[in-house]
Motif scaffolding. Structure first.
Motif, PDB file in Angstrom:
ATOM      1  N   ALA A 164      21.145   5.983 100.398  1.00  0.00           N
ATOM      2  CA  ALA A 164      22.208   5.851 101.403  1.00  0.00           C
ATOM      3  C   ALA A 164      22.684   4.412 101.589  1.00  0.00           C
ATOM      4  CB  ALA A 164      21.739   6.427 102.732  1.00  0.00           C
ATOM      5  N   ALA A 165      21.795   3.452 101.558  1.00  0.00           N
ATOM      6  CA  ALA A 165      22.182   2.060 101.812  1.00  0.00           C
ATOM      7  C   ALA A 165      22.792   1.380 100.579  1.00  0.00           C
ATOM      8  CB  ALA A 165      20.974   1.263 102.290  1.00  0.00           C
ATOM      9  N   GLU A 166      22.725   2.022  99.421  1.00  0.00           N
ATOM     10  CA  GLU A 166      23.197   1.402  98.176  1.00  0.00           C
ATOM     11  C   GLU A 166      24.716   1.425  98.096  1.00  0.00           C
ATOM     12  OE1 GLU A 166      23.438  -0.822  95.458  1.00  0.00           O
ATOM     13  OE2 GLU A 166      21.330  -0.229  95.575  1.00  0.00           O
ATOM     14  N   GLU A 167      25.297   0.275  97.799  1.00  0.00           N
ATOM     15  CA  GLU A 167      26.755   0.178  97.679  1.00  0.00           C
ATOM     16  C   GLU A 167      27.218  -0.215  96.285  1.00  0.00           C
ATOM     17  OE1 GLU A 167      28.370  -2.238 100.797  1.00  0.00           O
ATOM     18  OE2 GLU A 167      27.409  -1.044 102.361  1.00  0.00           O
ATOM     19  N   ARG A 168      26.304  -0.728  95.460  1.00  0.00           N
ATOM     20  CA  ARG A 168      26.710  -1.126  94.108  1.00  0.00           C
ATOM     21  C   ARG A 168      27.088   0.106  93.289  1.00  0.00           C
ATOM     22  NH1 ARG A 168      21.437  -4.356  92.683  1.00  0.00           N
ATOM     23  NH2 ARG A 168      20.676  -2.685  94.017  1.00  0.00           N
ATOM     24  N   ASP A 169      27.944  -0.093  92.289  1.00  0.00           N
ATOM     25  CA  ASP A 169      28.348   1.049  91.479  1.00  0.00           C
ATOM     26  C   ASP A 169      27.235   1.438  90.511  1.00  0.00           C
ATOM     27  OD1 ASP A 169      28.537  -0.652  89.219  1.00  0.00           O
ATOM     28  OD2 ASP A 169      30.690  -0.880  89.432  1.00  0.00           O
ATOM     29  N   MET A 170      27.348   2.637  89.998  1.00  0.00           N
ATOM     30  CA  MET A 170      26.302   3.173  89.139  1.00  0.00           C
ATOM     31  C   MET A 170      26.124   2.336  87.878  1.00  0.00           C
ATOM     32  SD  MET A 170      25.839   6.886  87.340  1.00  0.00           S
ATOM     33  CE  MET A 170      25.120   7.822  88.662  1.00  0.00           C
ATOM     34  N   ALA A 171      27.213   1.903  87.266  1.00  0.00           N
ATOM     35  CA  ALA A 171      27.108   1.124  86.021  1.00  0.00           C
ATOM     36  C   ALA A 171      26.261  -0.125  86.248  1.00  0.00           C
ATOM     37  CB  ALA A 171      28.492   0.763  85.505  1.00  0.00           C
ATOM     38  N   HIS A 172      26.464  -0.790  87.369  1.00  0.00           N
ATOM     39  CA  HIS A 172      25.687  -1.992  87.696  1.00  0.00           C
ATOM     40  C   HIS A 172      24.199  -1.650  87.804  1.00  0.00           C
ATOM     41  CE1 HIS A 172      25.138  -6.003  89.536  1.00  0.00           C
ATOM     42  NE2 HIS A 172      24.190  -5.386  90.234  1.00  0.00           N
ATOM     43  N   LEU A 173      23.888  -0.563  88.486  1.00  0.00           N
ATOM     44  CA  LEU A 173      22.493  -0.160  88.662  1.00  0.00           C
ATOM     45  C   LEU A 173      21.863   0.289  87.348  1.00  0.00           C
ATOM     46  CD1 LEU A 173      22.960   1.609  92.065  1.00  0.00           C
ATOM     47  CD2 LEU A 173      21.644  -0.480  91.663  1.00  0.00           C
ATOM     48  N   MET A 174      22.637   0.945  86.501  1.00  0.00           N
ATOM     49  CA  MET A 174      22.123   1.344  85.192  1.00  0.00           C
ATOM     50  C   MET A 174      21.786   0.108  84.360  1.00  0.00           C
ATOM     51  SD  MET A 174      21.884   4.622  84.917  1.00  0.00           S
ATOM     52  CE  MET A 174      22.446   6.034  85.836  1.00  0.00           C
ATOM     53  N   ARG A 175      22.677  -0.866  84.362  1.00  0.00           N
ATOM     54  CA  ARG A 175      22.436  -2.102  83.606  1.00  0.00           C
ATOM     55  C   ARG A 175      21.231  -2.844  84.164  1.00  0.00           C
ATOM     56  NH1 ARG A 175      24.790  -3.303  78.654  1.00  0.00           N
ATOM     57  NH2 ARG A 175      26.567  -1.923  78.475  1.00  0.00           N
ATOM     58  N   ASP A 176      21.105  -2.912  85.496  1.00  0.00           N
ATOM     59  CA  ASP A 176      19.939  -3.556  86.108  1.00  0.00           C
ATOM     60  C   ASP A 176      18.648  -2.855  85.684  1.00  0.00           C
ATOM     61  OD1 ASP A 176      21.412  -5.441  87.474  1.00  0.00           O
ATOM     62  OD2 ASP A 176      21.060  -4.587  89.468  1.00  0.00           O
ATOM     63  N   SER A 177      18.662  -1.534  85.714  1.00  0.00           N
ATOM     64  CA  SER A 177      17.470  -0.767  85.333  1.00  0.00           C
ATOM     65  C   SER A 177      17.137  -0.980  83.859  1.00  0.00           C
ATOM     66  CB  SER A 177      17.688   0.722  85.627  1.00  0.00           C
ATOM     67  OG  SER A 177      17.878   0.926  87.011  1.00  0.00           O
ATOM     68  N   LEU A 178      18.155  -1.013  83.020  1.00  0.00           N
ATOM     69  CA  LEU A 178      17.928  -1.254  81.596  1.00  0.00           C
ATOM     70  C   LEU A 178      17.385  -2.665  81.371  1.00  0.00           C
ATOM     71  CD1 LEU A 178      18.109  -0.178  78.713  1.00  0.00           C
ATOM     72  CD2 LEU A 178      20.475  -0.997  78.641  1.00  0.00           C
ATOM     73  N   ASP A 179      17.920  -3.630  82.081  1.00  0.00           N
ATOM     74  CA  ASP A 179      17.422  -5.007  81.970  1.00  0.00           C
ATOM     75  C   ASP A 179      15.956  -5.102  82.409  1.00  0.00           C
ATOM     76  OD1 ASP A 179      19.875  -5.844  81.002  1.00  0.00           O
ATOM     77  OD2 ASP A 179      20.542  -6.700  82.920  1.00  0.00           O
ATOM     78  N   GLU A 180      15.609  -4.363  83.467  1.00  0.00           N
ATOM     79  CA  GLU A 180      14.211  -4.331  83.912  1.00  0.00           C
ATOM     80  C   GLU A 180      13.315  -3.752  82.830  1.00  0.00           C
ATOM     81  OE1 GLU A 180      12.540  -5.341  86.687  1.00  0.00           O
ATOM     82  OE2 GLU A 180      14.342  -6.231  87.539  1.00  0.00           O
ATOM     83  N   LEU A 181      13.759  -2.688  82.193  1.00  0.00           N
ATOM     84  CA  LEU A 181      12.967  -2.075  81.123  1.00  0.00           C
ATOM     85  C   LEU A 181      12.802  -3.062  79.970  1.00  0.00           C
ATOM     86  CD1 LEU A 181      11.560   0.385  79.828  1.00  0.00           C
ATOM     87  CD2 LEU A 181      13.794   0.971  78.858  1.00  0.00           C
ATOM     88  N   LYS A 182      13.880  -3.717  79.585  1.00  0.00           N
ATOM     89  CA  LYS A 182      13.787  -4.710  78.497  1.00  0.00           C
ATOM     90  C   LYS A 182      12.813  -5.828  78.859  1.00  0.00           C
ATOM     91  CE  LYS A 182      18.431  -4.085  76.520  1.00  0.00           C
ATOM     92  NZ  LYS A 182      19.748  -4.739  76.335  1.00  0.00           N
ATOM     93  N   ALA A 183      12.863  -6.280  80.111  1.00  0.00           N
ATOM     94  CA  ALA A 183      11.950  -7.344  80.534  1.00  0.00           C
ATOM     95  C   ALA A 183      10.498  -6.897  80.480  1.00  0.00           C
ATOM     96  CB  ALA A 183      12.311  -7.801  81.954  1.00  0.00           C
ATOM     97  N   VAL A 184      10.232  -5.672  80.921  1.00  0.00           N
ATOM     98  CA  VAL A 184       8.874  -5.138  80.896  1.00  0.00           C
ATOM     99  C   VAL A 184       8.354  -5.010  79.471  1.00  0.00           C
ATOM    100  CG1 VAL A 184       7.519  -3.054  81.372  1.00  0.00           C
ATOM    101  CG2 VAL A 184       9.031  -3.971  83.113  1.00  0.00           C
ATOM    102  N   THR A 185       9.199  -4.485  78.582  1.00  0.00           N
ATOM    103  CA  THR A 185       8.751  -4.280  77.207  1.00  0.00           C
ATOM    104  C   THR A 185       8.657  -5.587  76.418  1.00  0.00           C
ATOM    105  OG1 THR A 185      11.004  -3.798  76.455  1.00  0.00           O
ATOM    106  CG2 THR A 185       9.609  -1.922  77.080  1.00  0.00           C
ATOM    107  N   ALA A 186       9.359  -6.621  76.891  1.00  0.00           N
ATOM    108  CA  ALA A 186       9.271  -7.921  76.238  1.00  0.00           C
ATOM    109  C   ALA A 186       8.106  -8.738  76.774  1.00  0.00           C
ATOM    110  CB  ALA A 186      10.581  -8.691  76.434  1.00  0.00           C
ATOM    111  N   GLY A 187       7.432  -8.192  77.794  1.00  0.00           N
ATOM    112  CA  GLY A 187       6.295  -8.894  78.367  1.00  0.00           C
ATOM    113  C   GLY A 187       6.682  -9.910  79.416  1.00  0.00           C
ATOM    114  N   GLY A 188       7.946  -9.768  79.936  1.00  0.00           N
ATOM    115  CA  GLY A 188       8.444 -10.750  80.908  1.00  0.00           C
ATOM    116  C   GLY A 188       8.296 -10.389  82.301  1.00  0.00           C
TER     117      GLY A 188
END
Length: 188
Positions: A164-188
């Motif tokens: 409910a409190a989220e205002e960012r668009d879905m594309a932004h959140l998808m990219r953020d989530s993908l970046d988080e996954l890349k960081a985790v798998t890169a050991g960052g």
């Protein structure tokens, strides 16, 4: 008379979601959905196989869009970047549907049978994406691992987007989530 108004399918979907939200999925009948939409039970069954289908009718279009975007990504794109193109495409599909998505997800989360159906939908999407990645030349198990990761990013990004409190668009959140996954798998 209501039954002759246009967009019977849309009216049925709107009525069903309203009733599922008010009364619960299991307590709502097809007759009640049709009546709320100003239509007949017969008209309901012309558009939907059953009352669950109202919630999942867009699944095949979503999967086709995701798969097509991954298939159409530049040949030089890494598998995870091809999936990013798919995530961008499906984000556009949801652009003006946040409130509907929130209500739909609440109904699904309140019913174990619907949760199972949602998981089946996601598994089907993962298999289709893995097949698409294989056709792009990605070997197994990398294709399946990448597809599963892509579906996980979609699921997490979607769940963040409907808060409910989220205002960012879905594309932004998808990219953020993908970046988080890349960081985790890169050991960052």
């Amino acid at each position: 008379m209501g039954r002759w108004e246009p967009d019977a399918r849309g009216r049925l979907a709107k009525a069903a979601l309203e009733l599922y939200s008010e009364r619960g999925f299991e307590q709502t009948t097809v007759v009640e959905i049709a009546k709320r939409a100003g239509l007949t039970e017969r008209t309901f069954f012309r558009h939907y196989a059953d009352k669950r289908e109202v919630l999942f009718a867009g699944s095949s279009a979503l999967q086709e869009l995701f798969v097509r975007a991954v298939a159409d990504a530049p040949e030089s794109a890494a598998p995870i970047d091809a999936l990013a193109a798919g995530l961008d495409a499906v984000s556009e599909m949801f652009a003006d549907r946040r409130e509907y998505a929130r209500k739909r997800q609440a109904v699904i989360m309140a019913n174990a049978e619907l949760q199972e159906r949602e998981l089946i939908k996601l598994a089907s999407m993962s298999a289709a994406l893995a097949d698409t990645l294989c056709r792009r030349g990605v070997a197994e198990p990398a294709a399946s691992l990448t597809a599963e990761a892509g579906v996980a990013v979609f699921k997490v990004g979607f769940e963040r987007w409907i808060v409910a409190a989220e205002e960012r668009d879905m594309a932004h959140l998808m990219r953020d989530s993908l970046d988080e996954l890349k960081a985790v798998t890169a050991g960052g």
